[in-house]
Design a protein around this motif. Structure first.
Motif, PDB file in Angstrom:
ATOM      1  N   MET A 148      -5.359 -15.555   3.006  1.00 46.74           N
ATOM      2  CA  MET A 148      -3.860 -15.196   2.872  1.00 46.74           C
ATOM      3  C   MET A 148      -3.502 -14.578   1.360  1.00 46.74           C
ATOM      4  N   ILE A 149      -4.377 -14.799   0.394  1.00 48.08           N
ATOM      5  CA  ILE A 149      -4.025 -14.284  -1.012  1.00 48.08           C
ATOM      6  C   ILE A 149      -4.541 -12.824  -0.962  1.00 48.08           C
ATOM      7  N   ALA A 150      -5.801 -12.598  -0.169  1.00 46.16           N
ATOM      8  CA  ALA A 150      -6.075 -11.201  -0.060  1.00 46.16           C
ATOM      9  C   ALA A 150      -4.976 -10.198   0.666  1.00 46.16           C
ATOM     10  N   ILE A 151      -4.497 -10.858   1.624  1.00 50.35           N
ATOM     11  CA  ILE A 151      -3.620  -9.903   2.465  1.00 50.35           C
ATOM     12  C   ILE A 151      -2.207  -9.876   1.448  1.00 50.35           C
ATOM     13  N   ASN A 152      -1.948 -10.830   0.714  1.00 51.00           N
ATOM     14  CA  ASN A 152      -0.652 -10.577   0.022  1.00 51.00           C
ATOM     15  C   ASN A 152      -0.917  -9.612  -1.244  1.00 51.00           C
ATOM     16  N   LEU A 153      -2.268  -9.559  -1.765  1.00 48.01           N
ATOM     17  CA  LEU A 153      -2.695  -8.601  -2.884  1.00 48.01           C
ATOM     18  C   LEU A 153      -2.701  -7.189  -2.212  1.00 48.01           C
ATOM     19  N   PHE A 154      -3.264  -7.148  -0.991  1.00 43.42           N
ATOM     20  CA  PHE A 154      -3.320  -6.105  -0.334  1.00 43.42           C
ATOM     21  C   PHE A 154      -1.821  -5.310  -0.198  1.00 43.42           C
ATOM     22  N   LEU A 155      -0.852  -6.284   0.412  1.00 43.55           N
ATOM     23  CA  LEU A 155       0.708  -5.721   0.599  1.00 43.55           C
ATOM     24  C   LEU A 155       1.080  -5.270  -0.841  1.00 43.55           C
ATOM     25  N   ILE A 156       1.038  -5.881  -1.777  1.00 41.49           N
ATOM     26  CA  ILE A 156       1.617  -5.611  -3.036  1.00 41.49           C
ATOM     27  C   ILE A 156       0.933  -4.313  -3.686  1.00 41.49           C
ATOM     28  N   THR A 157      -0.364  -3.964  -3.470  1.00 36.55           N
ATOM     29  CA  THR A 157      -1.140  -2.953  -3.838  1.00 36.55           C
ATOM     30  C   THR A 157      -0.458  -1.588  -3.019  1.00 36.55           C
ATOM     31  N   VAL A 158      -0.339  -1.903  -1.586  1.00 36.36           N
ATOM     32  CA  VAL A 158       0.179  -0.647  -0.916  1.00 36.36           C
ATOM     33  C   VAL A 158       1.656  -0.416  -1.347  1.00 36.36           C
ATOM     34  N   LEU A 159       2.266  -1.309  -1.678  1.00 36.94           N
ATOM     35  CA  LEU A 159       3.817  -1.529  -2.009  1.00 36.94           C
ATOM     36  C   LEU A 159       3.877  -0.605  -3.352  1.00 36.94           C
ATOM     37  N   ALA A 160       2.900  -1.234  -4.429  1.00 35.34           N
ATOM     38  CA  ALA A 160       2.989  -0.183  -5.534  1.00 35.34           C
ATOM     39  C   ALA A 160       2.714   1.121  -5.579  1.00 35.34           C
ATOM     40  N   VAL A 161       1.678   1.452  -4.646  1.00 36.15           N
ATOM     41  CA  VAL A 161       1.332   2.830  -4.474  1.00 36.15           C
ATOM     42  C   VAL A 161       2.458   3.928  -3.811  1.00 36.15           C
ATOM     43  N   CYS A 162       3.012   3.096  -2.839  1.00 38.54           N
ATOM     44  CA  CYS A 162       4.165   3.689  -2.305  1.00 38.54           C
ATOM     45  C   CYS A 162       5.438   3.954  -3.040  1.00 38.54           C
ATOM     46  N   VAL A 163       5.659   2.842  -3.782  1.00 38.29           N
ATOM     47  CA  VAL A 163       6.906   3.117  -4.792  1.00 38.29           C
ATOM     48  C   VAL A 163       6.734   4.101  -5.839  1.00 38.29           C
ATOM     49  N   VAL A 164       5.444   4.119  -6.214  1.00 37.85           N
ATOM     50  CA  VAL A 164       5.031   5.288  -7.238  1.00 37.85           C
ATOM     51  C   VAL A 164       5.289   6.906  -6.562  1.00 37.85           C
ATOM     52  N   THR A 165       4.703   6.804  -5.520  1.00 36.78           N
ATOM     53  CA  THR A 165       4.684   8.370  -4.869  1.00 36.78           C
ATOM     54  C   THR A 165       6.121   8.428  -4.451  1.00 36.78           C
ATOM     55  N   ASP A 166       6.880   7.652  -3.922  1.00 35.04           N
ATOM     56  CA  ASP A 166       8.209   7.720  -3.608  1.00 35.04           C
ATOM     57  C   ASP A 166       9.119   8.144  -4.857  1.00 35.04           C
ATOM     58  N   LEU A 167       8.837   7.620  -5.835  1.00 38.37           N
ATOM     59  CA  LEU A 167       9.537   7.823  -7.077  1.00 38.37           C
ATOM     60  C   LEU A 167       9.327   9.241  -7.738  1.00 38.37           C
ATOM     61  N   LYS A 168       7.927   9.515  -7.716  1.00 36.81           N
ATOM     62  CA  LYS A 168       7.394  10.651  -8.049  1.00 36.81           C
ATOM     63  C   LYS A 168       7.758  11.896  -7.191  1.00 36.81           C
ATOM     64  N   SER A 169       7.376  11.822  -6.066  1.00 31.14           N
ATOM     65  CA  SER A 169       7.403  13.011  -4.984  1.00 31.14           C
ATOM     66  C   SER A 169       8.432  12.905  -3.869  1.00 31.14           C
ATOM     67  N   ARG A 170       9.249  11.702  -3.950  1.00 33.27           N
ATOM     68  CA  ARG A 170      10.087  11.373  -2.822  1.00 33.27           C
ATOM     69  C   ARG A 170       9.361  11.309  -1.147  1.00 33.27           C
ATOM     70  N   LYS A 171       8.220  10.877  -1.442  1.00 32.81           N
ATOM     71  CA  LYS A 171       7.426  10.767  -0.181  1.00 32.81           C
ATOM     72  C   LYS A 171       6.509   9.361  -0.218  1.00 32.81           C
ATOM     73  N   ILE A 172       6.409   8.971   0.988  1.00 28.93           N
ATOM     74  CA  ILE A 172       5.513   7.898   1.285  1.00 28.93           C
ATOM     75  C   ILE A 172       4.663   8.469   2.239  1.00 28.93           C
ATOM     76  N   TYR A 173       3.437   8.562   1.556  1.00 25.12           N
ATOM     77  CA  TYR A 173       2.261   9.458   2.342  1.00 25.12           C
ATOM     78  C   TYR A 173       1.597   8.820   3.528  1.00 25.12           C
ATOM     79  N   ASN A 174       1.481   9.528   4.527  1.00 23.53           N
ATOM     80  CA  ASN A 174       0.747   8.999   5.773  1.00 23.53           C
ATOM     81  C   ASN A 174      -0.606   8.457   5.385  1.00 23.53           C
TER      82      ASN A 174
END
Length: 170
Positions: A1-27
């Motif tokens: 379960m820890i691995a799933i939560n870390l994966f979720l946080i990683t994906v969320l972090a990447v999406c926040v950065v790209t959303d703030l930087k380019s206003r896109k969440i990439y496919n």
């Protein structure tokens, strides 16, 4: 379960950065993450995990599809919430959506309040009331049409759900 939560946080972090930087969440971030979510649920819970992932995916999709169709949200935001549902399930995505809505409203209110001219409008309104005048409270058109990267609200909603639902020390 820890691995799933870390994966979720990683994906969320990447999406926040790209959303703030380019206003896109990439496919190219969301689609492989979705595949991993379905595979992980299969290996951890078997076919019932895949069923839960599919239902969570469609619940996340359903929550934001109407705002997307009305033009108030980007497709990446919808896919991000659907990914959260696929990875963590229906109850998690539902609670995330509640936190997301509250956080999104706070961010939207802050944008309206911090825009130029808001304080002046309130001062006119309050002074008019004091003098017995009915001065309408108006907002700048730019403030009312302002958009912001909603992926931030989605990610914060998921993090709040993770902290308040799954971490035992709170």
């Amino acid at each position: 379960m820890i691995a799933i939560n870390l994966f979720l946080i990683t994906v969320l972090a990447v999406c926040v950065v790209t959303d703030l930087k380019s206003r896109k969440i990439y496919n190219k971030v969301i689609f492989p993450s979705l595949v991993i979510a379905f595979i992980a649920n299969f290996f951890i819970y078997g076919f019932s995990g895949v069923t839960t992932a599919v239902i969570g995916f469609f619940l996340g999709l359903a929550i934001l599809i109407i705002p997307f169709l009305l033009g108030g949200m980007g497709a990446g935001d919808v896919k991000l919430l659907a990914f959260i549902g696929a990875l963590k399930g229906t109850s998690f995505v539902f609670i995330t959506a509640i936190y997301m809505a509250i956080i999104g409203a706070i961010i939207a209110l802050a944008i309206v309040v911090l825009r130029k001219g808001w304080a002046k409008n309130w001062l006119y309104f309050l002074y008019g009331r004091k003098c017995g005048l009915d001065v309408p409270l108006t907002f700048d058109n730019r403030s009312m049409k302002a958009t912001y990267p909603y992926g931030v609200a989605i990610a914060l909603g998921a993090v709040f759900t993770l902290v308040f639902q799954e971490l035992p020390f709170l």
